[in-house]
Design a protein around this motif. Sequence first.
Motif, PDB file in Angstrom:
ATOM      1  N   THR A  68      14.905-135.051   8.361  1.00 30.89           N
ATOM      2  CA  THR A  68      16.063-134.860   9.239  1.00 30.89           C
ATOM      3  C   THR A  68      17.073-136.001   9.129  1.00 30.89           C
ATOM      4  O   THR A  68      18.271-135.741   8.947  1.00 30.89           O
ATOM      5  N   PRO A  69      16.657-137.274   9.220  1.00 32.55           N
ATOM      6  CA  PRO A  69      17.665-138.339   9.086  1.00 32.55           C
ATOM      7  C   PRO A  69      18.314-138.394   7.705  1.00 32.55           C
ATOM      8  O   PRO A  69      19.504-138.715   7.598  1.00 32.55           O
ATOM      9  N   VAL A  70      17.576-138.068   6.644  1.00 31.02           N
ATOM     10  CA  VAL A  70      18.183-138.041   5.311  1.00 31.02           C
ATOM     11  C   VAL A  70      19.189-136.895   5.223  1.00 31.02           C
ATOM     12  O   VAL A  70      20.276-137.049   4.653  1.00 31.02           O
ATOM     13  N   THR A  71      18.845-135.748   5.817  1.00 27.39           N
ATOM     14  CA  THR A  71      19.772-134.617   5.843  1.00 27.39           C
ATOM     15  C   THR A  71      21.048-134.990   6.587  1.00 27.39           C
ATOM     16  O   THR A  71      22.161-134.669   6.146  1.00 27.39           O
ATOM     17  N   ILE A  72      20.898-135.682   7.712  1.00 30.72           N
ATOM     18  CA  ILE A  72      22.065-136.126   8.478  1.00 30.72           C
ATOM     19  C   ILE A  72      22.943-137.042   7.627  1.00 30.72           C
ATOM     20  O   ILE A  72      24.173-136.898   7.583  1.00 30.72           O
ATOM     21  N   LYS A  73      22.317-137.987   6.941  1.00 30.07           N
ATOM     22  CA  LYS A  73      23.062-138.937   6.114  1.00 30.07           C
ATOM     23  C   LYS A  73      23.849-138.213   5.013  1.00 30.07           C
ATOM     24  O   LYS A  73      25.026-138.509   4.776  1.00 30.07           O
ATOM     25  N   LEU A  74      23.210-137.261   4.341  1.00 32.09           N
ATOM     26  CA  LEU A  74      23.867-136.550   3.239  1.00 32.09           C
ATOM     27  C   LEU A  74      24.927-135.576   3.741  1.00 32.09           C
ATOM     28  O   LEU A  74      26.041-135.518   3.209  1.00 32.09           O
ATOM     29  N   ALA A  75      24.597-134.792   4.774  1.00 35.24           N
ATOM     30  CA  ALA A  75      25.518-133.758   5.257  1.00 35.24           C
ATOM     31  C   ALA A  75      26.770-134.359   5.890  1.00 35.24           C
ATOM     32  O   ALA A  75      27.836-133.724   5.889  1.00 35.24           O
ATOM     33  N   SER A  76      26.656-135.568   6.417  1.00 30.99           N
ATOM     34  CA  SER A  76      27.808-136.199   7.080  1.00 30.99           C
ATOM     35  C   SER A  76      28.949-136.504   6.104  1.00 30.99           C
ATOM     36  O   SER A  76      30.075-136.752   6.534  1.00 30.99           O
ATOM     37  N   LYS A  77      28.662-136.458   4.821  1.00 30.04           N
ATOM     38  CA  LYS A  77      29.678-136.800   3.820  1.00 30.04           C
ATOM     39  C   LYS A  77      30.538-135.598   3.413  1.00 30.04           C
ATOM     40  O   LYS A  77      31.468-135.759   2.614  1.00 30.04           O
ATOM     41  N   TYR A  78      30.244-134.412   3.942  1.00 35.01           N
ATOM     42  CA  TYR A  78      30.924-133.202   3.477  1.00 35.01           C
ATOM     43  C   TYR A  78      31.628-132.476   4.625  1.00 35.01           C
ATOM     44  O   TYR A  78      31.138-132.439   5.754  1.00 35.01           O
ATOM     45  N   GLU A  79      32.764-131.904   4.294  1.00 37.31           N
ATOM     46  CA  GLU A  79      33.491-131.055   5.240  1.00 37.31           C
ATOM     47  C   GLU A  79      32.893-129.646   5.219  1.00 37.31           C
ATOM     48  O   GLU A  79      32.404-129.193   4.186  1.00 37.31           O
ATOM     49  N   ASN A  80      32.958-128.967   6.337  1.00 38.44           N
ATOM     50  CA  ASN A  80      32.477-127.581   6.445  1.00 38.44           C
ATOM     51  C   ASN A  80      31.036-127.428   5.965  1.00 38.44           C
ATOM     52  O   ASN A  80      30.686-126.467   5.276  1.00 38.44           O
ATOM     53  N   ALA A  81      30.213-128.410   6.322  1.00 39.09           N
ATOM     54  CA  ALA A  81      28.798-128.360   5.945  1.00 39.09           C
ATOM     55  C   ALA A  81      28.006-127.583   6.997  1.00 39.09           C
ATOM     56  O   ALA A  81      28.351-127.559   8.175  1.00 39.09           O
ATOM     57  N   CYS A  82      26.922-126.957   6.532  1.00 38.50           N
ATOM     58  CA  CYS A  82      26.009-126.260   7.429  1.00 38.50           C
ATOM     59  C   CYS A  82      24.591-126.758   7.141  1.00 38.50           C
ATOM     60  O   CYS A  82      24.204-126.900   5.980  1.00 38.50           O
ATOM     61  N   VAL A  83      23.849-127.032   8.197  1.00 35.69           N
ATOM     62  CA  VAL A  83      22.436-127.377   8.055  1.00 35.69           C
ATOM     63  C   VAL A  83      21.613-126.233   8.629  1.00 35.69           C
ATOM     64  O   VAL A  83      21.845-125.795   9.761  1.00 35.69           O
ATOM     65  N   ILE A  84      20.672-125.756   7.841  1.00 37.57           N
ATOM     66  CA  ILE A  84      19.817-124.636   8.243  1.00 37.57           C
ATOM     67  C   ILE A  84      18.376-125.121   8.316  1.00 37.57           C
ATOM     68  O   ILE A  84      17.890-125.794   7.408  1.00 37.57           O
ATOM     69  N   LEU A  85      17.709-124.781   9.397  1.00 38.49           N
ATOM     70  CA  LEU A  85      16.302-125.126   9.556  1.00 38.49           C
ATOM     71  C   LEU A  85      15.606-124.050  10.364  1.00 38.49           C
ATOM     72  O   LEU A  85      16.253-123.210  11.002  1.00 38.49           O
ATOM     73  N   ARG A  86      14.292-124.092  10.341  1.00 41.96           N
ATOM     74  CA  ARG A  86      13.514-123.066  11.039  1.00 41.96           C
ATOM     75  C   ARG A  86      13.641-123.202  12.545  1.00 41.96           C
ATOM     76  O   ARG A  86      13.700-122.232  13.278  1.00 41.96           O
ATOM     77  N   GLY A  87      13.659-124.443  13.029  1.00 45.58           N
ATOM     78  CA  GLY A  87      13.740-124.663  14.466  1.00 45.58           C
ATOM     79  C   GLY A  87      12.384-124.719  15.134  1.00 45.58           C
ATOM     80  O   GLY A  87      12.122-124.014  16.107  1.00 45.58           O
TER      81      GLY A  87
END
Length: 317
Positions: A68-87
Amino acid sequence: MKQKLYLWIEDYLFFPNSLQKIISFLLLPLTFIYMLIILIKRAMAKEIEFAIPIISVGNIIVGGSGKTPVTIKLASKYENACVILRGYGRISKGLFVVSNKGKILVDVKTSGDEAMLLANSLPKATIIVSENRIKAILKAKELGCKIVFLDDGFSKYQIAKFNILLRPKDEPTNVFCLPSGGYREPKGFYAQADIELLEGSDFKRVISIKKDGIQSEIPSQTVLITAISKPKRLLEYLPNNIELISFSDHYDFTLEDISKIQEKYKDYSFLTTGKDFVKLEKFNLKNLYLMDLDIKIDDEVDFSLMNEYIESFNKGV
């Protein structure tokens, strides 16, 4: 008693003692069946292309390794990003848009703790929870997202994607797959990653303690309350006198749980993780501190393959 059971199971899966090793060997026939199913699923999967870059951040061991923290770090660099997870840990079923370009649309019981942490940490992104990742990817495209990050998506073989695998700095001494060990997939599958990131070398966790959003010191009498996998790993970042109260991964704290803890530790302050904080804040604990986790990725890590993969979609390839 439950806390001791959870810790015993995690020791068995990752760092077993002599008795636990015997139990592990006795379960090997089930492990071979499990591995055969995994290999068949992988061999039979036909990849689906979605005409959108999909980055999977995953691991092959049970429980947390920093996805999760690595995903946050990577996704924060992009516009119009979507993160998908099972929940995991949510009371809901099916597909829910947790946040749409930063606007949070559901509560933590509907989203699950990790998804709400992502929504709070990525104020410009869209967060979707769904057991069916294919439906979620199509929903992300419908909402106008331009890049998708799959939190824990390595095992979704039918999805054409770029695979990042995280590797723990302390490799389990139990090298077997479930139920004999803590690997969800054979250890050799690290070779299937497009990028492999080793904790402690390629990336490091950076912990800061905060109270009401302000950096602070940990009081001398403090109890760590958490419901994450392998909770003892948090103690390496904390003073030796910190007491640990752990629950099962994704546990939904109750008022009774918190009341009992407050009664037992009347003169103590409380400390928790970001994932746990989104579930604890409703109890209005006045002396609650946050272990704020950030990820520092080494400058030497080569992301050129990932950048080329993403650029190929921008060129319409």
